[in-house]
Enzyme design. Sequence first.
Site, PDB file in Angstrom:
ATOM      1  N   CYS A  94      18.896  -3.713 -20.998  1.00  0.00           N
ATOM      2  CA  CYS A  94      18.105  -4.881 -20.616  1.00  0.00           C
ATOM      3  C   CYS A  94      17.811  -5.763 -21.829  1.00  0.00           C
ATOM      4  O   CYS A  94      18.711  -6.387 -22.354  1.00  0.00           O
ATOM      5  CB  CYS A  94      16.833  -4.412 -19.906  1.00  0.00           C
ATOM      6  N   TYR A  95      16.588  -5.811 -22.321  1.00  0.00           N
ATOM      7  CA  TYR A  95      16.321  -6.613 -23.523  1.00  0.00           C
ATOM      8  C   TYR A  95      17.239  -6.166 -24.659  1.00  0.00           C
ATOM      9  O   TYR A  95      17.723  -6.983 -25.439  1.00  0.00           O
ATOM     10  CB  TYR A  95      14.854  -6.468 -23.954  1.00  0.00           C
ATOM     11  N   HIS A 189      18.248  -0.662 -15.799  1.00  0.00           N
ATOM     12  CA  HIS A 189      17.567   0.463 -16.456  1.00  0.00           C
ATOM     13  C   HIS A 189      18.114   1.799 -15.944  1.00  0.00           C
ATOM     14  O   HIS A 189      17.695   2.269 -14.884  1.00  0.00           O
ATOM     15  CB  HIS A 189      16.054   0.394 -16.178  1.00  0.00           C
ATOM     16  N   GLU A 191      17.422   4.672 -16.991  1.00  0.00           N
ATOM     17  CA  GLU A 191      16.469   5.780 -17.189  1.00  0.00           C
ATOM     18  C   GLU A 191      15.547   5.992 -15.995  1.00  0.00           C
ATOM     19  O   GLU A 191      14.880   7.015 -15.914  1.00  0.00           O
ATOM     20  CB  GLU A 191      15.630   5.553 -18.458  1.00  0.00           C
ATOM     21  N   ASP A 246      -1.982  23.192 -24.459  1.00  0.00           N
ATOM     22  CA  ASP A 246      -1.523  22.632 -25.727  1.00  0.00           C
ATOM     23  C   ASP A 246      -2.079  23.394 -26.922  1.00  0.00           C
ATOM     24  O   ASP A 246      -1.336  23.797 -27.819  1.00  0.00           O
ATOM     25  CB  ASP A 246      -1.911  21.144 -25.833  1.00  0.00           C
TER      26      ASP A 246
END
Length: 532
Positions: A94-95, A189, A191, A246
């Site tokens: 894209c960009y 895109h 993704e 975490d």
Amino acid sequence: MTDTSHSPAAEMTHERLLIVDFGSQVTQLIARRLRELNVYCEIHPYQLVTDAFLAEFAPKAVILSGGPDSVTRDGSPRAPESLWSAGLPVLGICYGQQVMMEQLGGKVEGGKISGGGGTAEFGRAFVKPEGSIDLLNGWFTDGDEQVWMSHGDHVSKLAPGFDVYGTSPNAPYAITADLDRNFYAVQFHPEVHHTPKGATLYENFVKMAGFSGDWTMGAYREQAIAAIREQVGDAKVICGLSGGVDSSVAAVLIHEAIGDQLTCVFVDHGLLRQGEAEEVVTMFRDNYNMPLIHADEQELFLGKLDGQDDPETKRKIIGKLFIDVFQKHATAVGDAKFLAQGTLYPDVIESVSFSGGPSVTIKSHHNVGGLPEKMGLKLVEPLRELFKDEVRALGRELGLPASFIGRHPFPGPGLAIRCPGEITRPKLEILRKADAVYIDQIRKHGLYDDIWQAFVAILPVRTVGVMGDGRTYDFACALRAVTSVDGMTADYYPFSHEFLGETATRIINEVEGINRVTYDITSKPPGTIEWE
Ligand code: XMP
């Protein structure tokens, strides 16, 4: 963002892919797709990707992300000039495609958004093949491919050396490539979920770029351990352990690296769930034989919270006390030089702001930020390259019990933010019991792993009820259960009426002090997950 000097991955010999971030909302998804292919990648904002950075990072390939700007605007973001002569495979999205064309001698026209006359295109589109290339192996097997477009500007003239390999009605240059230089550029895109074969396109790209897929949790564990040893030497490290995934995974990993040089501090602020302190302390002290300070500070926290009913005041009191307590116990450890934290990659990425604008404070989140400076400690953050699901995978690799790895998130301020209004010990006791019944119900029905987070909030209101032949005047509570990917947005979980009815009956029968149960069906936004 990226002081990678002390990150395990920075010390590693993995093949690395660089994602230059031009500010797309979905850049993180590119990283996800690549990590799923066992390719190590890092996202860096375009401002920081200079020629010198590129040379030092030494990627094996580069992906240029999408972004909100228009290359037709003076001063809009660009890739570093040296990228084009580095001999690296490059994929522009894209960009990223438009930047490639602009910098390599093509032309981009503004769409409606940037004031040009071109056609903007948002949403589903279908791409037709124009010849075949390795990037598109597995594509077009059943006709045209669905892709997701989101662009205002569009390429109007290809840069020299590029050819077209796919077109869509509004994007004549949907798929382009300069095969000699290994430059690929797509307008859509790949993704996102709505480009169903997007993952295949990334797989083809990294295969062509020669990645062997050497990013595995086993390899990460070995190298992270070596990096921690090198960073820490023979110094002492302290780690705030909450019992969440975490901090638990970080603690076990660091303990494996440096053994008793690590001391964990588990602060019991009196706002934990039923049995939680024993569970966490037993698990770490007995199973891992890890030096662990169990700081029982219930009196201190509950004392200072007494009479407080404002959500922000409660959060601030807890945050400050947590730091005081941590500091007190850390001093007892001796000359600790490092503080271990379970910072994840999304936290690292989110710390970069494209707009540079401050965001509104919705809640004062509790964490131990600010602590290292106050105490003169350096950070050890062995998870700062990992996404949440990778942390879970590492936890499994380290042998943490599945029940620990799959736990729902639990907030630092604990039950305080599930007890709107004043916190009292009797209310906390009722809340703990109700929460335990609710979670038991969810587990019994096999729903725990389908839910991001589930808990009970005790409401600051009493209601009239009738039990047996008598009148009751007890608290009402709300059940909350949400689905989410990252906690940023969430939807309520669609329990069956049978489940809700059975759970309400159990709570009212088994928990003295509650005579009414409600189910919270608010999504986020507009609600938040917690009640305060
Ligand atoms: P909200 O309520 O903001 O919660 O929608 C989003 C996620 O963050 C957790 N949460 C916190 N976690 N300290 C934490 O460590 C906090 O102060 C805090 N407040 C909310 C919440 O449980 C949910 O997972």
